[in-house]
Design a protein around this motif. Structure first.
Motif, PDB file in Angstrom:
ATOM      1  N   ASN A  43       0.810  -1.233   0.000  1.00  0.00           N
ATOM      2  CA  ASN A  43       0.000   0.000   0.000  1.00  0.00           C
ATOM      3  C   ASN A  43       0.838   1.275   0.000  1.00  0.00           C
ATOM      4  N   LEU A  44       1.987   1.249  -0.650  1.00  0.00           N
ATOM      5  CA  LEU A  44       2.864   2.421  -0.630  1.00  0.00           C
ATOM      6  C   LEU A  44       2.495   3.466  -1.677  1.00  0.00           C
ATOM      7  N   ALA A  45       1.691   3.096  -2.669  1.00  0.00           N
ATOM      8  CA  ALA A  45       1.183   4.073  -3.641  1.00  0.00           C
ATOM      9  C   ALA A  45      -0.333   4.066  -3.539  1.00  0.00           C
ATOM     10  N   GLY A  46      -0.906   5.200  -3.192  1.00  0.00           N
ATOM     11  CA  GLY A  46      -2.347   5.240  -3.029  1.00  0.00           C
ATOM     12  C   GLY A  46      -2.819   6.623  -2.660  1.00  0.00           C
ATOM     13  N   CYS A  47      -4.104   6.749  -2.385  1.00  0.00           N
ATOM     14  CA  CYS A  47      -4.660   8.031  -1.977  1.00  0.00           C
ATOM     15  C   CYS A  47      -5.979   7.793  -1.245  1.00  0.00           C
ATOM     16  N   PHE A  48      -6.474   8.836  -0.614  1.00  0.00           N
ATOM     17  CA  PHE A  48      -7.780   8.790   0.029  1.00  0.00           C
ATOM     18  C   PHE A  48      -8.818   9.210  -0.998  1.00  0.00           C
ATOM     19  N   TYR A  49      -9.786   8.328  -1.245  1.00  0.00           N
ATOM     20  CA  TYR A  49     -10.812   8.606  -2.256  1.00  0.00           C
ATOM     21  C   TYR A  49     -12.043   7.801  -1.897  1.00  0.00           C
ATOM     22  N   GLN A  50     -13.082   8.499  -1.452  1.00  0.00           N
ATOM     23  CA  GLN A  50     -14.263   7.811  -0.943  1.00  0.00           C
ATOM     24  C   GLN A  50     -15.129   7.258  -2.080  1.00  0.00           C
ATOM     25  N   PRO A  51     -15.737   6.087  -1.854  1.00  0.00           N
ATOM     26  CA  PRO A  51     -16.684   5.547  -2.846  1.00  0.00           C
ATOM     27  C   PRO A  51     -17.978   6.353  -2.850  1.00  0.00           C
ATOM     28  N   SER A  52     -18.820   6.109  -3.844  1.00  0.00           N
ATOM     29  CA  SER A  52     -20.133   6.742  -3.902  1.00  0.00           C
ATOM     30  C   SER A  52     -21.198   5.919  -3.195  1.00  0.00           C
ATOM     31  N   LEU A  53     -20.898   4.624  -2.998  1.00  0.00           N
ATOM     32  CA  LEU A  53     -21.870   3.713  -2.401  1.00  0.00           C
ATOM     33  C   LEU A  53     -21.152   2.415  -2.055  1.00  0.00           C
ATOM     34  N   VAL A  54     -21.556   1.778  -0.958  1.00  0.00           N
ATOM     35  CA  VAL A  54     -21.062   0.451  -0.598  1.00  0.00           C
ATOM     36  C   VAL A  54     -22.264  -0.464  -0.426  1.00  0.00           C
ATOM     37  N   LEU A  55     -22.252  -1.600  -1.124  1.00  0.00           N
ATOM     38  CA  LEU A  55     -23.355  -2.564  -1.070  1.00  0.00           C
ATOM     39  C   LEU A  55     -22.801  -3.892  -0.554  1.00  0.00           C
ATOM     40  N   CYS A  56     -23.287  -4.323   0.597  1.00  0.00           N
ATOM     41  CA  CYS A  56     -22.759  -5.531   1.232  1.00  0.00           C
ATOM     42  C   CYS A  56     -23.845  -6.588   1.350  1.00  0.00           C
ATOM     43  N   ASP A  57     -23.641  -7.705   0.691  1.00  0.00           N
ATOM     44  CA  ASP A  57     -24.556  -8.840   0.731  1.00  0.00           C
ATOM     45  C   ASP A  57     -23.890  -9.954   1.539  1.00  0.00           C
ATOM     46  N   CYS A  58     -24.346 -10.172   2.776  1.00  0.00           N
ATOM     47  CA  CYS A  58     -23.704 -11.162   3.643  1.00  0.00           C
ATOM     48  C   CYS A  58     -23.882 -12.591   3.129  1.00  0.00           C
ATOM     49  N   GLU A  59     -24.797 -12.806   2.181  1.00  0.00           N
ATOM     50  CA  GLU A  59     -24.927 -14.137   1.584  1.00  0.00           C
ATOM     51  C   GLU A  59     -23.657 -14.540   0.828  1.00  0.00           C
ATOM     52  N   THR A  60     -22.920 -13.554   0.315  1.00  0.00           N
ATOM     53  CA  THR A  60     -21.682 -13.873  -0.409  1.00  0.00           C
ATOM     54  C   THR A  60     -20.644 -14.493   0.518  1.00  0.00           C
ATOM     55  N   LEU A  61     -20.747 -14.204   1.805  1.00  0.00           N
ATOM     56  CA  LEU A  61     -19.762 -14.719   2.750  1.00  0.00           C
ATOM     57  C   LEU A  61     -19.883 -16.227   2.934  1.00  0.00           C
ATOM     58  N   LYS A  62     -21.056 -16.777   2.584  1.00  0.00           N
ATOM     59  CA  LYS A  62     -21.273 -18.215   2.747  1.00  0.00           C
ATOM     60  C   LYS A  62     -20.482 -19.039   1.727  1.00  0.00           C
ATOM     61  N   THR A  63     -20.044 -18.400   0.644  1.00  0.00           N
ATOM     62  CA  THR A  63     -19.279 -19.133  -0.365  1.00  0.00           C
ATOM     63  C   THR A  63     -17.779 -19.038  -0.126  1.00  0.00           C
ATOM     64  N   LEU A  64     -17.370 -18.348   0.942  1.00  0.00           N
ATOM     65  CA  LEU A  64     -15.937 -18.202   1.216  1.00  0.00           C
ATOM     66  C   LEU A  64     -15.352 -19.501   1.757  1.00  0.00           C
ATOM     67  N   PRO A  65     -14.172 -19.894   1.300  1.00  0.00           N
ATOM     68  CA  PRO A  65     -13.485 -21.018   1.942  1.00  0.00           C
ATOM     69  C   PRO A  65     -13.237 -20.675   3.414  1.00  0.00           C
ATOM     70  N   PRO A  66     -13.227 -21.671   4.301  1.00  0.00           N
ATOM     71  CA  PRO A  66     -13.041 -21.406   5.732  1.00  0.00           C
ATOM     72  C   PRO A  66     -11.818 -20.552   6.037  1.00  0.00           C
ATOM     73  N   GLU A  67     -10.730 -20.771   5.316  1.00  0.00           N
ATOM     74  CA  GLU A  67      -9.506 -20.013   5.572  1.00  0.00           C
ATOM     75  C   GLU A  67      -9.700 -18.526   5.264  1.00  0.00           C
ATOM     76  N   ILE A  68     -10.431 -18.228   4.184  1.00  0.00           N
ATOM     77  CA  ILE A  68     -10.658 -16.833   3.813  1.00  0.00           C
ATOM     78  C   ILE A  68     -11.631 -16.174   4.787  1.00  0.00           C
ATOM     79  N   PHE A  69     -12.619 -16.923   5.259  1.00  0.00           N
ATOM     80  CA  PHE A  69     -13.541 -16.370   6.250  1.00  0.00           C
ATOM     81  C   PHE A  69     -12.792 -16.056   7.542  1.00  0.00           C
ATOM     82  N   SER A  70     -11.958 -16.974   8.002  1.00  0.00           N
ATOM     83  CA  SER A  70     -11.211 -16.726   9.239  1.00  0.00           C
ATOM     84  C   SER A  70     -10.226 -15.578   9.055  1.00  0.00           C
TER      85      SER A  70
END
Length: 357
Positions: free
Chosen positions: A152-179
């Motif tokens: 993360n050495l090249a970057g900037c602060f830039y806010q999104p216009s919207l964040v949409l979070c569907d917790c159903e997507t988390l059910k398809t995560l492999p256990p290692e990625i969820f942890s």
């Protein structure tokens, strides 16, 4: 539907609801200036959710193009950033158009940095599909790519216009990625919310929307006080200074959350050694991390961990703000000279490292 409003340099909503992916077209339409969008995703998420999101957007009247990267931290580099910019130019994206980040933290960081810098700024939407992205990286406007010297050495602060979070997507995560994502959840409890910490001692899935919402609310409150990371926002880096060193030493083979988990253990041990927190904090942190199958010890030597700290973006001259724990639910930033921190890390790890080898 849970709605959280962030008031920053750009105000925006974070919407959290199971099944919200089916509504993304109509929800994005409410904030869109134009009709052309580029979805940025990775090859894993593409097979799971791209068709659903693209169809929803096309039904809402958008012309949709897609840019796909390989899953993993190694895609968050200058080469992929440049390729994405060239793709946007080839597709004649204008300032009235937008980018949509569909995926985890790598996709979100890369997309946000491209959005911030292409044509000096176009709008972008965050659609996190990992727990780590949902509770942390999709909120707050930090965008970045990695350099050979560090993360993360090249970057900037830039806010999104919207964040949409569907917790159903988390059910398809492999256990290692969820942890991996649970490490960031545990971080929020450790630094700011003892009640959240206590809730993590019970099964997570029945309360997943509430957990995501609570983490996002904590981050929102911190970002609104310190959008540009000059004060209290640095608390969110608890476990990250040493965590980033672990990631870099592993050539990013160790996931971010796992590295942060090990970094938090070292940070709490250092806090105890410096007399900043009680003797029970370390055992409590270890028990919580092990509950979610996260590592609590790194095989890297103190010297290996200290070297990347010289490139840490939180460094100012020969000083660095290191986040320490006072107790579960409360942290603080301690300004230390780089050499002082290195000596403290070597002292904290030295005896244990020697006895384990």
């Amino acid at each position: 539907m849970k709605k959280i409003v962030v008031k920053a340099s750009r105000d925006y909503e974070i919407l959290i609801e199971n099944g919200i992916l089916r509504q993304v077209g109509s929800l994005i339409r409410k904030v869109a200036k134009g009709n052309h969008a580029v979805i940025v995703t990775d090859d894993v998420v593409e097979s799971l959710y791209l068709d659903l999101v693209r169809t929803s957007m096309e039904e809402a009247g958008f012309l949709v193009d897609v840019f796909t990267i390989e899953n993993g931290e190694k895609s968050k580099d200058i080469g992929h950033y440049a390729a994405l910019l060239e793709f946007l130019a080839e597709k004649t994206i204008t300032r009235s158009d937008m980018l949509v980040a569909l995926g985890g933290g790598v996709v979100g960081d890369l997309t946000g940095f491209a959005a911030a810098t292409y044509l000096r700024g176009v709008d972008f939407i965050q659609i996190p599909t990992t727990l780590l992205a949902a509770v942390d990286s999709s909120v707050g406007g930090k965008t970045a790519i990695d350099l050979r010297a560090g993360k993360n050495l090249a970057g900037c602060f830039y806010q999104p216009s919207l964040v949409l979070c569907d917790c159903e997507t988390l059910k398809t995560l492999p256990p290692e990625i969820f942890s991996d994502g649970m490490a960031e959840v545990i971080k929020y409890g450790a630094i700011a919310d003892e009640d959240l910490w206590e809730s993590l001692k019970h099964p997570v899935w029945p309360q997943i929307e509430e957990i995501v919402s609570r983490c996002v609310t904590i981050k929102k409150e911190i970002v609104q006080k310190d959008e540009y990371d000059l004060g209290v926002r640095q608390f969110l880096n608890f476990g990250h200074t040493l965590g980033h060193s672990i990631e870099k030493n592993s050539q990013y083979e160790i996931g971010h959350g796992r590295a942060v988990a090990m970094g938090m253990v070292l940070a709490v041990k250092l806090s105890e050694d410096q007399g900043e927190c009680g003797s029970g904090c370390l055992e409590e942190m270890i028990r919580m991390l092990e509950r979610y199958h996260l590592p609590v010890w790194t095989e890297y030597s103190p010297e290996q961990l200290c070297k990347p700290m010289k490139s840490d973006k939180k460094r100012a001259g020969d000083m660095i703000s290191f986040i320490m724990l006072r107790r579960i639910g409360e942290c603080f930033a301690k300004k230390m000279k780089i050499q002082e921190l290195e000596n403290a890390v070597i002292g904290t790890m030295g005896e244990a490292y020697g006895s384990s080898h």
